[in-house]
Design a protein around this motif. Structure first.
Motif, short mmCIF file in Angstrom:
data_model
loop_
_atom_site.label_atom_id
_atom_site.label_comp_id
_atom_site.label_asym_id
_atom_site.label_seq_id
_atom_site.Cartn_x
_atom_site.Cartn_y
_atom_site.Cartn_z
N LEU A 1 11.73 -32.65 -2.99
CA LEU A 1 12.79 -32.40 -1.88
C LEU A 1 12.58 -30.60 -1.59
N LEU A 2 12.61 -30.11 -2.75
CA LEU A 2 12.63 -28.76 -2.87
C LEU A 2 11.33 -28.01 -2.20
N THR A 3 10.23 -28.63 -2.40
CA THR A 3 9.07 -28.05 -1.79
C THR A 3 9.09 -28.26 -0.24
N ALA A 4 9.69 -29.37 -0.03
CA ALA A 4 9.82 -29.71 1.48
C ALA A 4 10.72 -28.85 2.13
N SER A 5 11.63 -28.11 1.47
CA SER A 5 12.88 -27.15 2.08
C SER A 5 12.26 -25.86 1.96
N ALA A 6 11.43 -25.59 0.80
CA ALA A 6 10.81 -24.13 0.71
C ALA A 6 9.98 -23.74 1.93
N LEU A 7 9.71 -22.44 2.00
CA LEU A 7 8.71 -21.59 2.72
C LEU A 7 7.31 -22.29 2.43
N SER A 8 6.44 -22.43 3.12
CA SER A 8 5.08 -22.69 2.98
C SER A 8 4.35 -21.74 1.95
N PRO A 9 3.60 -22.26 1.36
CA PRO A 9 2.65 -21.13 0.35
C PRO A 9 2.48 -19.85 0.85
N GLU A 10 2.02 -20.21 2.60
CA GLU A 10 1.41 -18.87 3.03
C GLU A 10 2.73 -17.98 3.40
N LYS A 11 3.74 -18.72 4.06
CA LYS A 11 4.81 -17.84 4.54
C LYS A 11 5.44 -17.23 3.12
N SER A 12 5.24 -18.04 2.14
CA SER A 12 5.85 -17.52 0.79
C SER A 12 5.13 -16.17 0.41
N LEU A 13 4.05 -16.30 0.60
CA LEU A 13 2.85 -15.03 0.07
C LEU A 13 3.29 -13.77 1.06
N VAL A 14 3.57 -14.10 2.12
CA VAL A 14 3.97 -12.74 3.03
C VAL A 14 5.12 -12.27 2.52
N LEU A 15 6.16 -13.17 2.45
CA LEU A 15 7.62 -12.80 1.91
C LEU A 15 7.48 -11.93 0.62
N ILE A 16 6.67 -12.41 -0.36
CA ILE A 16 6.66 -11.90 -1.68
C ILE A 16 5.91 -10.51 -1.64
N GLU A 17 4.84 -10.43 -0.49
CA GLU A 17 4.05 -9.33 -0.71
C GLU A 17 5.04 -7.99 0.06
N THR A 18 5.52 -8.62 1.04
CA THR A 18 6.50 -7.55 1.87
C THR A 18 7.73 -6.96 0.91
N MET A 19 8.15 -7.94 0.16
CA MET A 19 9.30 -7.50 -0.79
C MET A 19 8.62 -6.64 -1.83
N ALA A 20 7.48 -6.68 -2.36
CA ALA A 20 6.85 -6.00 -3.20
C ALA A 20 6.59 -4.60 -2.57
N GLN A 21 6.35 -4.48 -1.46
CA GLN A 21 6.05 -3.08 -0.97
C GLN A 21 7.40 -2.63 -0.39
N ASP A 22 8.39 -3.38 0.02
CA ASP A 22 9.60 -2.57 0.10
C ASP A 22 10.40 -2.02 -1.43
N TYR A 23 10.14 -2.83 -2.36
CA TYR A 23 10.60 -2.14 -3.38
C TYR A 23 9.87 -0.97 -3.83
N ALA A 24 8.30 -1.02 -3.86
CA ALA A 24 7.65 0.06 -4.08
C ALA A 24 8.25 1.18 -3.29
N HIS A 25 8.40 1.17 -2.19
CA HIS A 25 8.58 2.13 -0.97
C HIS A 25 9.99 2.68 -1.35
N GLU A 26 10.99 1.84 -1.80
CA GLU A 26 12.42 2.28 -2.09
C GLU A 26 12.20 3.13 -3.37
N GLU A 27 11.35 2.77 -4.29
CA GLU A 27 11.11 3.34 -5.69
C GLU A 27 11.06 4.82 -5.30
N HIS A 28 10.19 5.08 -4.23
CA HIS A 28 9.88 6.55 -4.33
C HIS A 28 10.72 7.47 -3.21
N LEU A 29 11.72 6.78 -2.95
CA LEU A 29 12.73 7.36 -2.05
C LEU A 29 13.56 8.40 -2.54
#
Length: 279
Positions: A251-279
């Motif tokens: 049920l959790l996997t059915a409610s979660a984002l797909s692996p592809e969309k999850s990867l996009v979110l994870i990489e986007t958040m990683a970039q955001d964190y890295a950018h914020e660290e250098h502000l």
């Protein structure tokens, strides 16, 4: 029920104890189910002890000595097999996952241990034990990183993790630590070493809101589920219980984002964190 595999007694104290248990049981002319009935446990539990996927505790060691006529052999030796570098409530689960062919895990408030980086693990361990000595924290971090080495094998175990969005957005350590751990997860995903899904906030209520769930499958033993709370944890091998939590996980996997969309979110958040660290 599948028979126990041949074990290398030199591999670990637990493997030796499992091999000796199988030898003593067969010498007594008992099946796993027969011996289980004498201990008021399932035959599959006996099989897990023999296969080394479960840890023998003093209570069962005493009963085994009585049932098999082995004097105090298992009582004398279960202590060595039970020694662990992990916290008591997690020791058996950590040792069991080394033998798993597949691990499915849901984590609500933090990145699962197998996916953590040293810096992230250090921040988590320090949060759990704010007054501990640095040496104690480093021992925990080293143990956690040793656990993650099971992912060095290119195919086994199959790891499928569902991570709550809260764990991705909660800054643990600092933003540089978060950027690093999310890049690490993205790397494992892109190398096809792990399947990772993010359970978004807008998924609403779900059946694992009160804790973490880890399902483990084995090639030669029945599956188990590990349930964890704050400072507590237990392994369950009851088939009905395991089946119920497997349904929850589906049920959790059915409610979660797909692996592809999850990867996009994870990489986007990683970039955001890295950018914020250098502000």
């Amino acid at each position: 029920m599948p028979g126990p595999k041949d074990l290398d007694p030199s591999a670990s104290p637990r493997a030796l104890l499992g091999a000796e248990l199988r030898h003593a049981r067969e010498k007594a002319g008992l099946s796993q189910d027969d011996l289980g009935q004498r201990l008021f446990v399932s035959g599959s539990f006996i099989g897990q002890l023999e296969a080394g996927t479960r840890r023998m505790v003093p209570e069962y060691a005493r009963l085994l000595d009585e049932a098999l006529g082995t004097e105090d052999f298992f009582q004398r030796n279960c202590g060595a097999a039970a020694k662990s570098k992990y916290p008591e409530h997690f020791a058996e689960a950590a040792e069991t996952e080394r033998n798993a062919t597949a691990i499915r895990e849901y984590a609500s408030m933090l990145i699962p241990g197998l996916l953590q980086t040293p810096a992230y693990a250090r921040s988590v361990c320090r949060a759990y034990q704010p007054t501990a000595l640095e040496e104690a924290i480093e021992e925990l971090v080293v143990a956690r990183m040793e656990r993650a080495r099971i992912l060095d094998d290119p195919t086994r175990p199959m790891l499928w993790a569902v991570i709550d969005e809260a764990a991705v957005r909660r800054v643990t350590g600092d933003r540089a630590v978060m950027a690093e751990v999310l890049r690490h997860i993205a790397g494992l995903t892109r190398r096809n070493r792990a399947i990772v899904q993010v359970l978004p906030f807008d998924a609403g209520a779900h059946p694992a809101m009160q804790g973490c769930v880890k399902l483990m499958d084995f090639g030669d033993a029945p599956p188990v589920v590990y349930l964890e709370g704050v400072g507590t944890g237990r392994l369950e091998d009851d088939p009905a219980t395991v089946a119920r939590y497997r349904l929850y996980y589906e049920l959790l996997t059915a409610s979660a984002l797909s692996p592809e969309k999850s990867l996009v979110l994870i990489e986007t958040m990683a970039q955001d964190y890295a950018h914020e660290e250098h502000l």
